[in-house]
Design a protein around this motif. Sequence first.
Motif, PDB file in Angstrom:
ATOM      1  N   GLU A   1       0.839  -1.200   0.000  1.00  0.00           N
ATOM      2  CA  GLU A   1       0.000   0.000   0.000  1.00  0.00           C
ATOM      3  C   GLU A   1       0.871   1.246   0.000  1.00  0.00           C
ATOM      4  O   GLU A   1       0.623   2.200  -0.727  1.00  0.00           O
ATOM      5  N   ILE A   2       1.913   1.188   0.820  1.00  0.00           N
ATOM      6  CA  ILE A   2       2.804   2.348   0.921  1.00  0.00           C
ATOM      7  C   ILE A   2       3.499   2.582  -0.418  1.00  0.00           C
ATOM      8  O   ILE A   2       3.588   3.709  -0.913  1.00  0.00           O
ATOM      9  N   ALA A   3       3.973   1.483  -1.022  1.00  0.00           N
ATOM     10  CA  ALA A   3       4.675   1.620  -2.300  1.00  0.00           C
ATOM     11  C   ALA A   3       3.754   2.203  -3.363  1.00  0.00           C
ATOM     12  O   ALA A   3       4.148   3.076  -4.142  1.00  0.00           O
ATOM     13  N   LEU A   4       2.513   1.743  -3.390  1.00  0.00           N
ATOM     14  CA  LEU A   4       1.551   2.259  -4.374  1.00  0.00           C
ATOM     15  C   LEU A   4       1.285   3.748  -4.127  1.00  0.00           C
ATOM     16  O   LEU A   4       1.275   4.557  -5.062  1.00  0.00           O
ATOM     17  N   ALA A   5       1.111   4.102  -2.850  1.00  0.00           N
ATOM     18  CA  ALA A   5       0.852   5.511  -2.517  1.00  0.00           C
ATOM     19  C   ALA A   5       2.007   6.394  -2.991  1.00  0.00           C
ATOM     20  O   ALA A   5       1.809   7.434  -3.613  1.00  0.00           O
ATOM     21  N   LYS A   6       3.209   5.931  -2.740  1.00  0.00           N
ATOM     22  CA  LYS A   6       4.373   6.743  -3.115  1.00  0.00           C
ATOM     23  C   LYS A   6       4.487   6.890  -4.625  1.00  0.00           C
ATOM     24  O   LYS A   6       4.918   7.924  -5.133  1.00  0.00           O
ATOM     25  N   LYS A   7       4.085   5.841  -5.323  1.00  0.00           N
ATOM     26  CA  LYS A   7       4.100   5.934  -6.792  1.00  0.00           C
ATOM     27  C   LYS A   7       3.093   6.998  -7.256  1.00  0.00           C
ATOM     28  O   LYS A   7       3.382   7.798  -8.146  1.00  0.00           O
ATOM     29  N   LEU A   8       1.937   6.996  -6.638  1.00  0.00           N
ATOM     30  CA  LEU A   8       0.925   7.996  -7.002  1.00  0.00           C
ATOM     31  C   LEU A   8       1.465   9.416  -6.787  1.00  0.00           C
ATOM     32  O   LEU A   8       1.240  10.306  -7.610  1.00  0.00           O
ATOM     33  N   PHE A   9       2.212   9.591  -5.687  1.00  0.00           N
ATOM     34  CA  PHE A   9       2.720  10.930  -5.367  1.00  0.00           C
ATOM     35  C   PHE A   9       3.612  11.481  -6.483  1.00  0.00           C
ATOM     36  O   PHE A   9       3.764  12.686  -6.604  1.00  0.00           O
ATOM     37  N   ASN A  10       4.230  10.612  -7.253  1.00  0.00           N
ATOM     38  CA  ASN A  10       5.189  11.095  -8.250  1.00  0.00           C
ATOM     39  C   ASN A  10       4.563  11.518  -9.573  1.00  0.00           C
ATOM     40  O   ASN A  10       5.264  11.969 -10.472  1.00  0.00           O
ATOM     41  N   PHE A  11       3.247  11.388  -9.668  1.00  0.00           N
ATOM     42  CA  PHE A  11       2.571  11.727 -10.929  1.00  0.00           C
ATOM     43  C   PHE A  11       2.943  13.148 -11.407  1.00  0.00           C
ATOM     44  O   PHE A  11       3.340  13.361 -12.551  1.00  0.00           O
ATOM     45  N   GLY A  12       2.839  14.095 -10.507  1.00  0.00           N
ATOM     46  CA  GLY A  12       3.100  15.491 -10.868  1.00  0.00           C
ATOM     47  C   GLY A  12       4.529  15.725 -11.332  1.00  0.00           C
ATOM     48  O   GLY A  12       4.779  16.456 -12.293  1.00  0.00           O
ATOM     49  N   LEU A  13       5.478  15.081 -10.648  1.00  0.00           N
ATOM     50  CA  LEU A  13       6.879  15.250 -11.046  1.00  0.00           C
ATOM     51  C   LEU A  13       7.093  14.720 -12.462  1.00  0.00           C
ATOM     52  O   LEU A  13       7.845  15.283 -13.252  1.00  0.00           O
ATOM     53  N   VAL A  14       6.402  13.627 -12.766  1.00  0.00           N
ATOM     54  CA  VAL A  14       6.532  13.046 -14.096  1.00  0.00           C
ATOM     55  C   VAL A  14       5.949  14.006 -15.139  1.00  0.00           C
ATOM     56  O   VAL A  14       6.554  14.249 -16.190  1.00  0.00           O
ATOM     57  N   LEU A  15       4.801  14.584 -14.839  1.00  0.00           N
ATOM     58  CA  LEU A  15       4.202  15.526 -15.791  1.00  0.00           C
ATOM     59  C   LEU A  15       5.119  16.731 -16.013  1.00  0.00           C
ATOM     60  O   LEU A  15       5.307  17.184 -17.148  1.00  0.00           O
ATOM     61  N   ASP A  16       5.714  17.212 -14.927  1.00  0.00           N
ATOM     62  CA  ASP A  16       6.660  18.334 -15.085  1.00  0.00           C
ATOM     63  C   ASP A  16       7.804  17.935 -16.007  1.00  0.00           C
ATOM     64  O   ASP A  16       8.221  18.703 -16.870  1.00  0.00           O
ATOM     65  N   ALA A  17       8.315  16.723 -15.807  1.00  0.00           N
ATOM     66  CA  ALA A  17       9.455  16.279 -16.615  1.00  0.00           C
ATOM     67  C   ALA A  17       9.066  16.126 -18.088  1.00  0.00           C
ATOM     68  O   ALA A  17       9.847  16.444 -18.983  1.00  0.00           O
ATOM     69  N   VAL A  18       7.840  15.671 -18.339  1.00  0.00           N
ATOM     70  CA  VAL A  18       7.376  15.527 -19.728  1.00  0.00           C
ATOM     71  C   VAL A  18       7.433  16.896 -20.425  1.00  0.00           C
ATOM     72  O   VAL A  18       7.926  17.017 -21.548  1.00  0.00           O
TER      73      VAL A  18
END
Length: 571
Positions: free
Chosen positions: A488-505
Amino acid sequence: MASVLVQPCPDPKFGDYQANALMGLAKVRKMNPRQLAAEVLAKLDVGDCCQKIEIAGAGFLNFHLSATAIARTLGSAAAGEHLFFEKTKEPKTVVIDFSSPNVAKPMHVGHIRSTVLGDALSRVARLLGHRVITDNHLGDWGTQFGMLLVGWKTILDSKRIQFDPLGEMERIYKEISRRCDPDKPGFDQPTLDSARGELVKLQAGDPQNLGIWTEMIRLSQAQFEAIYGRLGVRFDHTLGESFYNSRLASVVSQLMTAGVATETRGAKAVLSDESLPPKEDPFLVQKEGEWVPNPFIIQKQDGGFNYATTDLATLAYRLETWQADEVIYVTDGRQQLHFRQLFAAFRRWHPEVRTKLAHVWFGSILGEDGKPFKTRSGETVRLSDLLDEAEERALRVVSEKSPDLPETERREISRVVGIGAVKYADLLPNRQSDYVFSWDKLLALNGNTAPYLQYAYARICSIFRKGGLNASEQRASNSELRITEPQEIALAKKLFNFGLVLDAVVQENRPNFLCNYLYELAGQFTSFYENCPVLKSEPDVRESRLSLCRLTGKVMHQGLTLLGIETLEQM
Ligand code: ARG
């Protein structure tokens, strides 16, 4: 004051986020990097976000998120307050020039890559709050029309032009251009002369030629529109090359007056100003060990204007009309020199302009034999045929998997899957590398493909269906989630990175970052779902887990939408 970027840790063993820029800062300040890290750490106030922060290696700072921070961020997302990204604080006006096919020629696989990449980049930038202006720079002017006019007047098949206009225009173009090529066996001087004559007449506004030209554009546009409709792509503007005709003479005279262009062998061109080392100078080219001029010709000997002239006029127009902060061109890699020359020439013409200019180029699409992707008979693959085949192949897969679904439903699924798969195949590879087009690979249900992601999304939707629950329900804004299991923790942390990925795109104009992120997210979800029962668990655990499912579904849906890929709730 200096700000230092914190990024996700490359290896979660070391922490969740990492600042690795302190080493560079320490160098500038001539300090010991670990000591600088210690000083920063002593002054750092991250509230209750971190469970611990460590100094590691040569002077990295590694941050470990606290359980409170995780529960709080998930809670606010579950209450609909955000979806793990923030709008930009500095909205920019970005013009994106993409697709840009040529009139009277069928769109081919190279144009789909431009279309799909350009569309995805526009969508991400828009979501992040930028003012995005998309412009389809149609190739609707130029020397090819001399040949097309000759063909139209002498060898047109009046039946075929009705039912396969692009095919017929391509045929007459190929035939006449073969006769106009002095290096080909069928070369015919009179045909070449009449092609030149027809072009001059068109440029002078001859009504008959203008009428045929308009008809060719109309026929082509209709086909392009059909393709864009299937791909779900829209443009804010379609200002073709011809739109700039009336500005070309003035562009040339301005460049001459400014001393940016000069007369060379009867033509007018931008040449090197020797401000750059020869290796970096786009106006020089090495021949037999010598650096020789590589002119950017803006007016030919015969007075005609070029692709270069049009692009200079286009860029000036875009800056004037839209006050663009950035202009992005999405084309294949063969145009790299053109854009280096264009940007350099423009900077010399308008040194005051700060607009960022970017050529976002991509590699070729290869067949499974490693050669440029062609049909069996060696023709370029037409986009409409490619999309048809994608849907047909997807239909076979769907019919095998779910033979009981009614045909209309199977067809709708195949459309979404087939088109999605082709788009994803264009988006996933690093855009600068060539990629091998393989039907089996791109339609596979396992692996990093669109069908796999669409399937993962549909599976999340099915959890809610099974539980008789509403997938888009929101929690109260003050509720925190109960997150304890490692998956659960790993999944939550992955979700948190969505915005950083969009910025990088947006930063690097690379939608493949988002593809890979969604693939990893789907994997993370699978391991959560396999290890943590959702519907069968205790009420409060169940609520938290359902929220995790909901949020993952939302991010998957948002991410695929940004890539221009449709989703289905049931597959
Ligand atoms: N029509 C060109 C082609 O098919 C692409 C145009 C790209 N945009 C531009 N402003 N030059 O290759």
